[in-house]
Every structure is written in C-alpha cells, then in structure tokens.
Design an enzyme around this catalytic site. Structure first.
Site, mmCIF file in Angstrom:
data_model
loop_
_atom_site.group_PDB
_atom_site.id
_atom_site.type_symbol
_atom_site.label_atom_id
_atom_site.label_comp_id
_atom_site.label_asym_id
_atom_site.label_seq_id
_atom_site.Cartn_x
_atom_site.Cartn_y
_atom_site.Cartn_z
ATOM 1 N N ASN A 93 0.883 -1.081 0.077
ATOM 2 C CA ASN A 93 0.062 -0.123 -0.002
ATOM 3 C C ASN A 93 0.793 1.145 0.102
ATOM 4 O O ASN A 93 1.903 1.486 0.657
ATOM 5 C CB ASN A 93 -0.647 0.169 1.284
ATOM 6 C CG ASN A 93 -1.768 -1.026 1.327
ATOM 7 O OD1 ASN A 93 -2.268 -1.713 0.180
ATOM 8 N ND2 ASN A 93 -2.056 -1.481 2.218
ATOM 9 N N GLN A 100 -2.117 3.152 2.987
ATOM 10 C CA GLN A 100 -0.927 3.041 3.727
ATOM 11 C C GLN A 100 -1.120 3.470 5.159
ATOM 12 O O GLN A 100 -1.581 4.748 5.057
ATOM 13 C CB GLN A 100 0.118 3.563 3.096
ATOM 14 C CG GLN A 100 1.614 3.320 4.005
ATOM 15 C CD GLN A 100 2.910 3.897 3.215
ATOM 16 O OE1 GLN A 100 2.802 4.505 2.069
ATOM 17 N NE2 GLN A 100 4.027 3.554 3.748
ATOM 18 N N HIS A 106 6.775 -1.962 3.605
ATOM 19 C CA HIS A 106 6.387 -3.265 3.969
ATOM 20 C C HIS A 106 5.555 -3.927 2.800
ATOM 21 O O HIS A 106 4.660 -3.232 2.216
ATOM 22 C CB HIS A 106 5.480 -3.323 5.512
ATOM 23 C CG HIS A 106 4.539 -2.385 5.418
ATOM 24 N ND1 HIS A 106 4.598 -1.054 5.694
ATOM 25 C CD2 HIS A 106 3.278 -2.581 5.295
ATOM 26 C CE1 HIS A 106 3.313 -0.616 5.552
ATOM 27 N NE2 HIS A 106 2.428 -1.557 5.481
ATOM 28 N N HIS A 108 2.831 -6.983 2.442
ATOM 29 C CA HIS A 108 1.987 -7.777 3.324
ATOM 30 C C HIS A 108 1.979 -9.028 2.428
ATOM 31 O O HIS A 108 1.891 -9.314 1.235
ATOM 32 C CB HIS A 108 0.534 -7.449 3.002
ATOM 33 C CG HIS A 108 0.152 -6.053 3.693
ATOM 34 N ND1 HIS A 108 -0.576 -6.270 4.745
ATOM 35 C CD2 HIS A 108 0.442 -4.823 3.428
ATOM 36 C CE1 HIS A 108 -0.491 -4.820 5.415
ATOM 37 N NE2 HIS A 108 -0.023 -3.875 4.489
HETATM 38 P P1 AMP Z 1 -0.611 -0.694 5.708
HETATM 39 O O1 AMP Z 1 -1.861 -0.161 6.053
HETATM 40 O O2 AMP Z 1 -0.507 -1.374 4.404
HETATM 41 O O3 AMP Z 1 0.420 0.755 6.036
HETATM 42 O O4 AMP Z 1 -0.224 -1.674 6.541
HETATM 43 C C1 AMP Z 1 0.297 -1.645 7.969
HETATM 44 C C2 AMP Z 1 0.170 -2.884 8.832
HETATM 45 O O5 AMP Z 1 1.012 -2.903 9.857
HETATM 46 C C3 AMP Z 1 -1.192 -3.085 9.265
HETATM 47 O O6 AMP Z 1 -1.567 -4.385 8.637
HETATM 48 C C4 AMP Z 1 -1.369 -3.181 10.281
HETATM 49 O O7 AMP Z 1 -2.042 -4.263 11.311
HETATM 50 C C5 AMP Z 1 0.272 -3.456 10.901
HETATM 51 N N1 AMP Z 1 0.844 -3.098 12.062
HETATM 52 C C6 AMP Z 1 0.809 -1.970 12.754
HETATM 53 N N2 AMP Z 1 1.178 -1.862 13.959
HETATM 54 C C7 AMP Z 1 2.071 -3.114 13.956
HETATM 55 C C8 AMP Z 1 2.816 -3.797 14.976
HETATM 56 N N3 AMP Z 1 3.036 -2.904 16.165
HETATM 57 N N4 AMP Z 1 3.198 -5.265 14.864
HETATM 58 C C9 AMP Z 1 2.795 -5.712 13.548
HETATM 59 N N5 AMP Z 1 2.059 -5.206 12.613
HETATM 60 C C10 AMP Z 1 1.677 -3.949 13.063
#
Ligand code: AMP
Ligand code: ZN
Length: 120
Positions: A93, A100, A106, A108
């Site tokens: 994202n 995002q 990152h 997924h």
């Molecule tokens: P995005 O929306 O693509 O930026 O994805 C961010 C992702 O990070 C989401 O799926 C969240 O659930 C995940 N996330 C946020 N904080 C943490 C954390 N502390 N540990 C693991 N995953 C996280």
C-alpha cells in the site's frame, strides 16, 4: 536512495533495532518478516526492509538490493508456510488512496484462504 537509515519515531525501525522486541519469522541481509498484529488471513505477515524506506514510492534504482531482499524474504517466508501450492497474495500500500498506515515500506504476505478480487 532514501536518505534516512533509521527513523527514531518509526515503529518498524524500532522493531528492526530491537527497541521494540519482536521475533522475526524470517530474516535475510536487508529484510525481516514479522507477524501482522491485525491479521486479515490465516497467514498474514509483513516483509520489512531493515533500513527506513518511507514508502514504495520512495525507492530508487539505488535501492535494488533492498527491494530484492524484501521480495525474496516474502517468497521464502510464504514457501516456509507451505503456501506455494495453494497460493498467496503480496500487497504493497502506498499513500492515502493506497491505504498505507505505517510509513515504513512493507509487503503484506496474505495466505491460507481464497483471496477476492478486486481488493476493497
Ligand atoms: P498498511 O496499512 O499497508 O500501512 O499496513 C500496516 C500494517 O501494519 C497493518 O496491517 C497493521 O495491522 C500492521 N501493524 C501495525 N502496527 C503493528 C505492530 N506493532 N506489529 C505488527 N504489525 C503491525
Ligand atoms: Zn522505519
């Protein structure tokens, strides 16, 4: 190339540095894979560069080694979960419209169920 190597305010940088304790599910030279805290599938993990790259859109040709490591980490993690035969989805994202929410690149890795298309 992204200027910053680490961002002290970034939650994923804190995981990479160990400031926030996390047990990587997989690690290679430039990337780690961690479990997503809010899983959207039976397998939901995130492949993360060790260096602070704010977003996919911040990558440049000089970051090829980082991007390669992140993608191979995703592939090897998926393989380790037995997902090669059943299939899986990789998702990046970028920005507001992309959904995002964490400002550190990152990928997924989603698997263990049939994905729908188009994504929401
Ligand atoms: P995005 O929306 O693509 O930026 O994805 C961010 C992702 O990070 C989401 O799926 C969240 O659930 C995940 N996330 C946020 N904080 C943490 C954390 N502390 N540990 C693991 N995953 C996280
Ligand atoms: Zn970061």
């Amino acid at each position: 190339m992204s200027e910053q190597f680490t961002d002290p305010t970034c939650i994923f940088c804190k995981m990479v540095s160990g400031e926030i304790a996390v047990k990587p599910l997989f690690e290679n030279s430039h990337a780690i894979v961690i479990s997503d805290i809010n899983p959207q599938a039976p397998v939901h993990a995130l492949a993360i560069p060790k260096r602070h790259v704010p977003s996919f859109a911040a990558l440049s040709a000089n970051d090829a080694d980082i991007l390669t490591s992140v993608m191979f980490a995703a592939a090897e993690f998926a393989r380790s979960q037995g997902l090669d035969a059943s299939g899986y989805r990789l998702n990046i994202n970028h920005g507001v419209d992309g959904g995002q929410t964490v400002g550190h690149l990152h990928v997924h890795i989603l698997g263990g169920r049939k994905m729908t298309w188009p994504p929401g």
